[in-house]
Design a protein around this motif. Structure first.
Motif, PDB file in Angstrom:
ATOM      1  N   CYS A  24      -1.395  18.378  41.213  1.00  0.00           N
ATOM      2  CA  CYS A  24      -1.338  17.299  42.192  1.00  0.00           C
ATOM      3  C   CYS A  24      -0.651  16.086  41.571  1.00  0.00           C
ATOM      4  O   CYS A  24      -0.974  15.697  40.455  1.00  0.00           O
ATOM      5  N   CYS A  27      -3.659  13.324  41.120  1.00  0.00           N
ATOM      6  CA  CYS A  27      -4.810  13.500  40.235  1.00  0.00           C
ATOM      7  C   CYS A  27      -4.619  14.614  39.212  1.00  0.00           C
ATOM      8  O   CYS A  27      -5.410  14.753  38.293  1.00  0.00           O
ATOM      9  N   CYS A  46      -4.988  17.772  48.811  1.00  0.00           N
ATOM     10  CA  CYS A  46      -5.762  17.903  47.593  1.00  0.00           C
ATOM     11  C   CYS A  46      -7.173  17.390  47.826  1.00  0.00           C
ATOM     12  O   CYS A  46      -7.433  16.618  48.749  1.00  0.00           O
ATOM     13  N   CYS A  48      -8.520  15.263  46.208  1.00  0.00           N
ATOM     14  CA  CYS A  48      -8.544  13.818  45.992  1.00  0.00           C
ATOM     15  C   CYS A  48      -8.059  13.069  47.227  1.00  0.00           C
ATOM     16  O   CYS A  48      -8.105  11.844  47.263  1.00  0.00           O
ATOM     17  N   PHE A  50      -4.917  13.451  48.496  1.00  0.00           N
ATOM     18  CA  PHE A  50      -3.467  13.401  48.543  1.00  0.00           C
ATOM     19  C   PHE A  50      -2.930  14.482  49.479  1.00  0.00           C
ATOM     20  O   PHE A  50      -3.346  15.621  49.425  1.00  0.00           O
TER      21      PHE A  50
HETATM   22 ZN   LIG Z   1      -5.188  15.369  43.890  1.00  0.00          ZN
END
Ligand SMILES: [Zn+2]
Ligand SMILES: [Zn+2]
Length: 53
Positions: A24, A27, A46, A48, A50
């Motif tokens: 990613c 992250c 993702c 996170c 994203f």
């Molecule tokens: Zn990520």
């Protein structure tokens, strides 16, 4: 340690030729994409948060 062996978008196993794995951009978590999702241009998200093409 769990490997990223499934597409991040559709969860299919990444056994087909043409599937890719990459970190990613945000992250660094491993993301997998199958060939179908690449061809279709499906977005991945993702853990996170994203989202990318
Ligand atoms: Zn990520
Ligand atoms: Zn897929």
């Amino acid at each position: 340690m769990k490997k990223t062996d499934n597409c991040n978008t559709c969860q299919i196993s990444l056994v087909e030729e043409g599937s890719v794995r990459f970190p990613c951009p945000k992250c660094g978590e491993a993301i997998g994409r199958c060939q179908a999702c690449r061809v279709l241009g499906n977005l991945y998200e993702c853990q996170c948060g994203f989202v990318g093409p």
